[in-house]
Design a protein around this motif. Structure first.
Motif, PDB file in Angstrom:
ATOM      1  N   UNK A 148       0.828  -1.207   0.000  1.00  0.00           N
ATOM      2  CA  UNK A 148       0.000   0.000   0.000  1.00  0.00           C
ATOM      3  C   UNK A 148       0.858   1.251   0.000  1.00  0.00           C
ATOM      4  N   UNK A 149       2.051   1.157   0.573  1.00  0.00           N
ATOM      5  CA  UNK A 149       2.985   2.288   0.589  1.00  0.00           C
ATOM      6  C   UNK A 149       4.403   1.767   0.653  1.00  0.00           C
ATOM      7  N   UNK A 150       5.279   2.388  -0.125  1.00  0.00           N
ATOM      8  CA  UNK A 150       6.716   2.255   0.056  1.00  0.00           C
ATOM      9  C   UNK A 150       7.301   3.655   0.139  1.00  0.00           C
ATOM     10  N   UNK A 151       8.089   3.899   1.155  1.00  0.00           N
ATOM     11  CA  UNK A 151       8.839   5.147   1.256  1.00  0.00           C
ATOM     12  C   UNK A 151      10.268   4.851   0.816  1.00  0.00           C
ATOM     13  N   UNK A 211      16.333  12.292  -1.414  1.00  0.00           N
ATOM     14  CA  UNK A 211      14.921  12.631  -1.222  1.00  0.00           C
ATOM     15  C   UNK A 211      14.140  11.388  -0.823  1.00  0.00           C
ATOM     16  N   UNK A 212      13.200  11.570   0.107  1.00  0.00           N
ATOM     17  CA  UNK A 212      12.287  10.509   0.483  1.00  0.00           C
ATOM     18  C   UNK A 212      11.031  10.650  -0.367  1.00  0.00           C
ATOM     19  N   UNK A 213      10.627   9.552  -1.033  1.00  0.00           N
ATOM     20  CA  UNK A 213       9.504   9.603  -1.954  1.00  0.00           C
ATOM     21  C   UNK A 213       8.505   8.488  -1.648  1.00  0.00           C
ATOM     22  N   UNK A 214       7.253   8.738  -2.022  1.00  0.00           N
ATOM     23  CA  UNK A 214       6.247   7.683  -2.018  1.00  0.00           C
ATOM     24  C   UNK A 214       6.386   6.956  -3.352  1.00  0.00           C
ATOM     25  N   UNK A 215       6.960   5.746  -3.297  1.00  0.00           N
ATOM     26  CA  UNK A 215       7.370   5.031  -4.496  1.00  0.00           C
ATOM     27  C   UNK A 215       8.352   5.920  -5.280  1.00  0.00           C
ATOM     28  N   UNK A 216       8.137   6.175  -6.564  1.00  0.00           N
ATOM     29  CA  UNK A 216       9.032   7.045  -7.337  1.00  0.00           C
ATOM     30  C   UNK A 216       8.613   8.511  -7.289  1.00  0.00           C
ATOM     31  N   UNK A 217       7.354   8.754  -6.910  1.00  0.00           N
ATOM     32  CA  UNK A 217       6.819  10.105  -6.920  1.00  0.00           C
ATOM     33  C   UNK A 217       5.515  10.089  -6.123  1.00  0.00           C
ATOM     34  N   UNK A 218       5.189  11.123  -5.350  1.00  0.00           N
ATOM     35  CA  UNK A 218       5.869  12.407  -5.225  1.00  0.00           C
ATOM     36  C   UNK A 218       6.941  12.396  -4.136  1.00  0.00           C
ATOM     37  N   UNK A 219       7.658  13.515  -4.053  1.00  0.00           N
ATOM     38  CA  UNK A 219       8.623  13.716  -2.977  1.00  0.00           C
ATOM     39  C   UNK A 219       7.874  13.943  -1.667  1.00  0.00           C
ATOM     40  N   UNK A 220       8.268  13.218  -0.640  1.00  0.00           N
ATOM     41  CA  UNK A 220       7.705  13.392   0.698  1.00  0.00           C
ATOM     42  C   UNK A 220       8.570  14.330   1.536  1.00  0.00           C
ATOM     43  N   UNK A 221       9.895  14.199   1.397  1.00  0.00           N
ATOM     44  CA  UNK A 221      10.816  15.060   2.144  1.00  0.00           C
ATOM     45  C   UNK A 221      12.133  15.144   1.391  1.00  0.00           C
ATOM     46  N   UNK A 222      12.610  16.348   1.155  1.00  0.00           N
ATOM     47  CA  UNK A 222      13.913  16.551   0.526  1.00  0.00           C
ATOM     48  C   UNK A 222      15.024  16.590   1.577  1.00  0.00           C
TER      49      UNK A 222
END
Length: 213
Positions: free
Chosen positions: A124-127, A133-144
């Motif tokens: 359901x989610x991969x960080x 950069x931390x992303x939800x899957x490949x996009x979007x950016x969650x935290x730079x």
């Protein structure tokens, strides 16, 4: 000369607003008891655990190489060193994972936290971490700019609403759809993804689980 005080007040207001945006995502949730007995380490099957995972002074340290074996001889998945939280698999309700994470510079192409389960995909989610950069899957950016710093992570999964929220240091940085119904559980560590660095590492501390009653 008149603009300078106005600019100062505006910047101060913006600064205060950014601080006030941070909240405690665990309010309204009940903390669940967990211990090391709930932590199942998955690591390359052909190396001893202490060559890919340590737990010292309250810090879980995970590392893996892109050339490592999978966690089981029969598995076709990419290399990982992760903890799978056991004893709290769920199919309904609102659940929350909390932990502090640290990623050293150079680690890239790796998932450091997962909500496993879903109907349209395995997770359901991969960080994931890509180039700092931390992303939800490949996009979007969650935290730079996450390298070499500790962050507090809160992930809330509302199964009925098919919704996932990600908070970084108390700020809501991601609010998106889930992947449908399933049996779910939380994982954290390092799990190789596309375009990985040769060496991947993450560190974790203060792991907690919550559920909304």
């Amino acid at each position: 000369m008149v603009l300078l005080p106005i600019l100062h007040v505006t910047l101060l207001q913006l600064t205060l607003a950014s601080f006030s945006a941070a909240i405690d995502p665990t309010q309204g949730f009940t903390q669940l008891p967990i211990s090391n007995s709930n932590f199942q380490v998955q690591k390359p099957y052909d190396v001893p655990q202490n060559q890919r995972y340590t737990f010292i002074d309250g810090v879980h340290k995970f590392w893996v190489y892109s050339t490592d074996k999978p966690f089981e001889p029969s598995s076709t998945t990419l290399p990982r060193t992760e903890i799978r939280i056991t004893g709290y698999d769920y199919t309904s309700g609102v659940w929350q994972f909390e932990g502090d994470f640290y990623v050293p510079s150079g680690t890239s192409g790796v998932s450091i936290m997962q909500v496993f389960g879903g109907s349209s995909s395995a997770t359901t989610l991969q960080l994931r971490v890509y180039d700092g950069s931390l992303k939800a899957y490949r996009d979007p950016v969650v935290q730079n700019n996450i390298y070499d710093r500790w962050f507090r992570l809160n992930v809330i999964h509302d199964v009925g609403a098919n919704n996932v929220k990600v908070y970084i240091d108390g700020n809501l940085n991601f609010d998106g759809d889930g992947r449908g119904p399933g049996t779910f559980y939380f994982k954290f560590g390092v799990y190789t993804q596309n375009d990985p660095s040769n060496y991947m590492e993450s560190r974790w501390r203060d792991i907690k689980l919550f559920r909304k009653q």
